[in-house]
Scaffold this motif. Structure first.
Motif, PDB file in Angstrom:
ATOM      1  N   GLY A  50      13.329  -2.042   1.776  1.00  0.00           N
ATOM      2  CA  GLY A  50      12.966  -2.821   2.949  1.00  0.00           C
ATOM      3  C   GLY A  50      11.487  -2.701   3.267  1.00  0.00           C
ATOM      4  O   GLY A  50      10.730  -1.983   2.601  1.00  0.00           O
ATOM      5  N   LYS A  51      11.078  -3.390   4.325  1.00  0.00           N
ATOM      6  CA  LYS A  51       9.652  -3.470   4.627  1.00  0.00           C
ATOM      7  C   LYS A  51       9.057  -2.146   5.107  1.00  0.00           C
ATOM      8  O   LYS A  51       7.921  -1.828   4.769  1.00  0.00           O
ATOM      9  CB  LYS A  51       9.377  -4.583   5.637  1.00  0.00           C
ATOM     10  N   ASP A  52       9.798  -1.366   5.878  1.00  0.00           N
ATOM     11  CA  ASP A  52       9.230  -0.127   6.411  1.00  0.00           C
ATOM     12  C   ASP A  52       8.937   0.882   5.304  1.00  0.00           C
ATOM     13  O   ASP A  52       7.827   1.414   5.221  1.00  0.00           O
ATOM     14  CB  ASP A  52      10.164   0.491   7.457  1.00  0.00           C
ATOM     15  N   SER A  53       9.927   1.154   4.459  1.00  0.00           N
ATOM     16  CA  SER A  53       9.686   2.135   3.398  1.00  0.00           C
ATOM     17  C   SER A  53       8.685   1.606   2.377  1.00  0.00           C
ATOM     18  O   SER A  53       7.921   2.385   1.789  1.00  0.00           O
ATOM     19  CB  SER A  53      10.996   2.573   2.739  1.00  0.00           C
ATOM     20  N   SER A  54       8.635   0.297   2.181  1.00  0.00           N
ATOM     21  CA  SER A  54       7.639  -0.280   1.263  1.00  0.00           C
ATOM     22  C   SER A  54       6.231  -0.124   1.815  1.00  0.00           C
ATOM     23  O   SER A  54       5.304   0.245   1.083  1.00  0.00           O
ATOM     24  CB  SER A  54       7.945  -1.763   1.011  1.00  0.00           C
ATOM     25  N   LEU A  55       6.065  -0.409   3.094  1.00  0.00           N
ATOM     26  CA  LEU A  55       4.752  -0.231   3.713  1.00  0.00           C
ATOM     27  C   LEU A  55       4.347   1.237   3.689  1.00  0.00           C
ATOM     28  O   LEU A  55       3.184   1.564   3.408  1.00  0.00           O
ATOM     29  CB  LEU A  55       4.755  -0.772   5.148  1.00  0.00           C
ATOM     30  N   ALA A  56       5.285   2.138   3.940  1.00  0.00           N
ATOM     31  CA  ALA A  56       4.988   3.570   3.870  1.00  0.00           C
ATOM     32  C   ALA A  56       4.480   3.947   2.480  1.00  0.00           C
ATOM     33  O   ALA A  56       3.532   4.734   2.350  1.00  0.00           O
ATOM     34  CB  ALA A  56       6.230   4.384   4.233  1.00  0.00           C
ATOM     35  N   ALA A  57       5.082   3.361   1.442  1.00  0.00           N
ATOM     36  CA  ALA A  57       4.633   3.637   0.073  1.00  0.00           C
ATOM     37  C   ALA A  57       3.186   3.210  -0.133  1.00  0.00           C
ATOM     38  O   ALA A  57       2.384   3.943  -0.724  1.00  0.00           O
ATOM     39  CB  ALA A  57       5.546   2.932  -0.927  1.00  0.00           C
ATOM     40  N   LEU A  58       2.840   2.021   0.373  1.00  0.00           N
ATOM     41  CA  LEU A  58       1.462   1.538   0.220  1.00  0.00           C
ATOM     42  C   LEU A  58       0.484   2.456   0.941  1.00  0.00           C
ATOM     43  O   LEU A  58      -0.617   2.732   0.442  1.00  0.00           O
ATOM     44  CB  LEU A  58       1.344   0.110   0.750  1.00  0.00           C
ATOM     45  N   LEU A  59       0.870   2.940   2.125  1.00  0.00           N
ATOM     46  CA  LEU A  59      -0.016   3.813   2.894  1.00  0.00           C
ATOM     47  C   LEU A  59      -0.200   5.177   2.228  1.00  0.00           C
ATOM     48  O   LEU A  59      -1.283   5.770   2.298  1.00  0.00           O
ATOM     49  CB  LEU A  59       0.523   3.993   4.314  1.00  0.00           C
ATOM     50  N   LEU A  60       0.837   5.687   1.574  1.00  0.00           N
ATOM     51  CA  LEU A  60       0.768   7.007   0.949  1.00  0.00           C
ATOM     52  C   LEU A  60       0.124   6.994  -0.431  1.00  0.00           C
ATOM     53  O   LEU A  60      -0.304   8.031  -0.935  1.00  0.00           O
ATOM     54  CB  LEU A  60       2.181   7.597   0.830  1.00  0.00           C
ATOM     55  N   ASP A  61       0.072   5.835  -1.038  1.00  0.00           N
ATOM     56  CA  ASP A  61      -0.333   5.713  -2.442  1.00  0.00           C
ATOM     57  C   ASP A  61      -1.711   6.298  -2.742  1.00  0.00           C
ATOM     58  O   ASP A  61      -1.922   6.846  -3.812  1.00  0.00           O
ATOM     59  CB  ASP A  61      -0.273   4.245  -2.866  1.00  0.00           C
ATOM     60  N   GLY A  62      -2.630   6.233  -1.848  1.00  0.00           N
ATOM     61  CA  GLY A  62      -3.969   6.770  -2.103  1.00  0.00           C
ATOM     62  C   GLY A  62      -4.054   8.283  -2.011  1.00  0.00           C
ATOM     63  O   GLY A  62      -5.055   8.875  -2.422  1.00  0.00           O
ATOM     64  N   PHE A  63      -3.007   8.914  -1.497  1.00  0.00           N
ATOM     65  CA  PHE A  63      -3.052  10.355  -1.255  1.00  0.00           C
ATOM     66  C   PHE A  63      -2.098  11.165  -2.130  1.00  0.00           C
ATOM     67  O   PHE A  63      -2.316  12.354  -2.345  1.00  0.00           O
ATOM     68  CB  PHE A  63      -2.725  10.643   0.217  1.00  0.00           C
ATOM     69  N   TYR A  64      -1.016  10.541  -2.587  1.00  0.00           N
ATOM     70  CA  TYR A  64       0.019  11.253  -3.337  1.00  0.00           C
ATOM     71  C   TYR A  64       0.439  10.450  -4.570  1.00  0.00           C
ATOM     72  O   TYR A  64       0.205   9.245  -4.639  1.00  0.00           O
ATOM     73  CB  TYR A  64       1.272  11.457  -2.465  1.00  0.00           C
ATOM     74  N   ASP A  65       1.101  11.132  -5.489  1.00  0.00           N
ATOM     75  CA  ASP A  65       1.788  10.470  -6.592  1.00  0.00           C
ATOM     76  C   ASP A  65       3.178  10.135  -6.075  1.00  0.00           C
ATOM     77  O   ASP A  65       4.070  10.993  -6.052  1.00  0.00           O
ATOM     78  CB  ASP A  65       1.877  11.387  -7.814  1.00  0.00           C
ATOM     79  N   VAL A  66       3.352   8.900  -5.630  1.00  0.00           N
ATOM     80  CA  VAL A  66       4.554   8.496  -4.908  1.00  0.00           C
ATOM     81  C   VAL A  66       5.632   8.020  -5.872  1.00  0.00           C
ATOM     82  O   VAL A  66       5.391   7.165  -6.726  1.00  0.00           O
ATOM     83  CB  VAL A  66       4.236   7.365  -3.897  1.00  0.00           C
ATOM     84  N   THR A  67       6.823   8.565  -5.698  1.00  0.00           N
ATOM     85  CA  THR A  67       8.032   8.071  -6.353  1.00  0.00           C
ATOM     86  C   THR A  67       8.963   7.589  -5.255  1.00  0.00           C
ATOM     87  O   THR A  67       9.184   8.293  -4.268  1.00  0.00           O
ATOM     88  CB  THR A  67       8.731   9.177  -7.178  1.00  0.00           C
ATOM     89  N   LEU A  68       9.471   6.386  -5.418  1.00  0.00           N
ATOM     90  CA  LEU A  68      10.389   5.818  -4.436  1.00  0.00           C
ATOM     91  C   LEU A  68      11.796   6.283  -4.793  1.00  0.00           C
ATOM     92  O   LEU A  68      12.265   6.085  -5.912  1.00  0.00           O
ATOM     93  CB  LEU A  68      10.281   4.296  -4.439  1.00  0.00           C
ATOM     94  N   VAL A  69      12.457   6.916  -3.826  1.00  0.00           N
ATOM     95  CA  VAL A  69      13.748   7.567  -4.065  1.00  0.00           C
ATOM     96  C   VAL A  69      14.818   6.944  -3.175  1.00  0.00           C
ATOM     97  O   VAL A  69      14.693   6.943  -1.951  1.00  0.00           O
ATOM     98  CB  VAL A  69      13.680   9.082  -3.780  1.00  0.00           C
ATOM     99  N   THR A  70      15.852   6.415  -3.810  1.00  0.00           N
ATOM    100  CA  THR A  70      16.982   5.877  -3.068  1.00  0.00           C
ATOM    101  C   THR A  70      18.149   6.842  -3.183  1.00  0.00           C
ATOM    102  O   THR A  70      18.548   7.221  -4.284  1.00  0.00           O
ATOM    103  CB  THR A  70      17.389   4.497  -3.611  1.00  0.00           C
ATOM    104  N   ALA A  71      18.658   7.249  -2.033  1.00  0.00           N
ATOM    105  CA  ALA A  71      19.838   8.112  -1.979  1.00  0.00           C
ATOM    106  C   ALA A  71      21.050   7.225  -1.725  1.00  0.00           C
ATOM    107  O   ALA A  71      21.019   6.361  -0.843  1.00  0.00           O
ATOM    108  CB  ALA A  71      19.680   9.148  -0.876  1.00  0.00           C
TER     109      ALA A  71
END
Length: 195
Positions: free
Chosen positions: A10-31
């Motif tokens: 969804g849009k919230d977790s996707s936007l969070a990924a974009l915001l974190l991308d410059g600081f961390y090695d982000v993996t999107l995890v679905t439980a």
């Protein structure tokens, strides 16, 4: 640092990924619980955004307890909160940084300061909520500028969130009327790409 971001597609977790991308090695995890394969929609969204993806299958007892809680309450709030906290625990077992897309004005799920500190202390991780200072209006404007989304009624726009599987679990156990009584009709969003 490796960051596991709880991701629904969804849009919230996707936007969070974009915001974190410059600081961390982000993996999107679905439980998920293995009740449906709707979590595959989250994988598609992760691919469209260009992030690595992981799925974690959680214990079905978590879903059963949450479904029972929602049926007893007549609304989904506490059950979804239980599932979200269990999902944070699952991600904390694998990543040194755990994040989610909770916003400042979310009703559910939320992560209190006490829950965040407990998670960090028990697992030796950092918990990050990049949207915690953003209200719905700010999120919507950023989403409009940076993401392509589909939206519609929750039954018609499946994504990899807890609600879809909890609805199905309840439907299997108690029938469609219970699902209709517990879950309000609302709009869902699913990210299909970057703008």
């Amino acid at each position: 640092m490796e960051c596991g971001l709880l991701f629904s597609g969804g849009k919230d977790s996707s936007l969070a990924a974009l915001l974190l991308d410059g600081f961390y090695d982000v993996t999107l995890v679905t439980a998920h619980f293995g009740v449906t394969d709707d979590w595959e929609h989250a994988r598609e969204a992760a691919d469209a955004l260009g992030f690595p993806f992981e799925e974690i299958e959680m214990d079905g007892e978590v879903a059963d307890e949450a479904a029972e809680q929602m049926r007893e309450d007549g609304y989904p709030r506490r059950g979804i909160q239980q599932v979200h906290e269990a999902a944070l625990e699952a991600v904390a077992a694998e990543y040194e940084v755990v994040a989610d897309g909770t916003r400042r004005d979310d009703r559910v799920p939320t992560v209190s300061r006490a829950v965040a500190q407990s998670l960090e202390d028990r697992h030796g991780i950092d918990y990050v909520a990049p949207l915690s200072g953003f209200g719905r209006g700010a999120v919507d404007r950023l989403v409009d500028a940076h993401l392509v989304v589909e939206s519609g009624p929750s039954e018609e726009v499946p994504k990899g969130d807890y609600e879809t599987e909890l609805r199905e679990r309840m439907r299997q156990r108690w029938g469609s009327d219970v699902v209709t009584n517990v879950f309000p009709n609302h709009e869902q969003t699913r990210v299909v790409g970057r703008a």
